[in-house]
Design a protein around this motif. Structure first.
Motif, short mmCIF file in Angstrom:
data_model
loop_
_atom_site.label_atom_id
_atom_site.label_comp_id
_atom_site.label_asym_id
_atom_site.label_seq_id
_atom_site.Cartn_x
_atom_site.Cartn_y
_atom_site.Cartn_z
N GLN A 100 0.85 -1.18 0.00
CA GLN A 100 0.00 0.00 0.00
C GLN A 100 0.89 1.23 0.00
O GLN A 100 1.55 1.52 1.00
N ALA A 101 0.91 1.88 -1.15
CA ALA A 101 1.76 3.06 -1.33
C ALA A 101 0.94 4.33 -1.21
O ALA A 101 -0.23 4.36 -1.58
N GLN A 102 1.58 5.38 -0.71
CA GLN A 102 0.93 6.68 -0.58
C GLN A 102 1.89 7.75 -1.09
O GLN A 102 3.08 7.70 -0.81
N GLY A 103 1.33 8.67 -1.83
CA GLY A 103 2.11 9.79 -2.34
C GLY A 103 1.16 10.80 -2.95
O GLY A 103 0.15 10.42 -3.56
N ALA A 104 1.48 12.07 -2.81
CA ALA A 104 0.59 13.12 -3.31
C ALA A 104 0.42 13.04 -4.82
O ALA A 104 -0.62 13.44 -5.35
N HIS A 105 1.40 12.51 -5.54
CA HIS A 105 1.34 12.47 -7.00
C HIS A 105 0.74 11.17 -7.54
O HIS A 105 0.51 11.05 -8.74
#
Length: 172
Positions: A100-105
């Motif tokens: 589960q990855a999170q990043g604004a882009h």
């Protein structure tokens, strides 16, 4: 012999000019990235856990730590500078539930339609009440009762063949 040497030289010049990935070589930071030095690196690997982190002179930073628990559970993140000069960061966890990855882009999925949410709620209520849907049509479930005129594929198919005057299959 001279013709052979000239042909090899022409082939060498042509192949040197060819780049299989021209978009990579034309990127603004490509030359800088190819020769980026490692500024910091730390790693610790144990029997049931690990961790590492590093940083390069072109702005790439990464870190991760993990441990063994019914497989590997890990968390970490990385950041880099894009061709537009913006710093992109990603943090993630990985384990039994996947990555589960999170990043604004990073793109996000569209909202779930209301009809789907209602159907999922109904499915949960049915399962809690002991109603299991195996995918087969059950008229009793929908307020009707099985009747004598219920569709029976083989009988109706045979009846349709006989009434329409179809020939019977060949026997070999």
């Amino acid at each position: 012999m001279q013709l052979y040497i000239i042909a090899i030289a022409c082939f060498g010049i042509a192949s040197a000019a060819y780049s299989p990935y021209p978009e990579q070589s034309n990127r603004p930071q490509a030359a800088y990235e190819r020769n980026a030095r490692i500024l910091a690196y730390d790693s610790d690997v144990k029997e049931d856990s690990y961790r590492y982190n590093y940083e390069t002179e072109n702005g790439i930073k990464a870190e991760e730590q993990g441990r063994e628990v019914d497989g590997i559970e890990a968390q970490g993140g990385f950041q880099y500078t894009g061709d537009d000069g913006q710093i992109y960061s990603v943090s993630y966890t990985a384990g039994q539930a996947g990555v589960q990855a999170q990043g604004a882009h990073l793109p996000t999925p569209p909202p779930t339609p209301e009809a789907i949410l209602k159907a999922l709620e109904q499915n949960a209520r049915d399962e809690a009440a002991g109603i299991i849907d195996d995918g087969q049509y059950n008229p009793g479930k929908y307020g009707g009762a099985a009747s004598a005129s219920a569709f029976v594929p083989q009988q109706n198919y045979a009846r349709a063949q006989a009434s329409a005057g179809f020939r019977k299959p060949y026997k070999y």
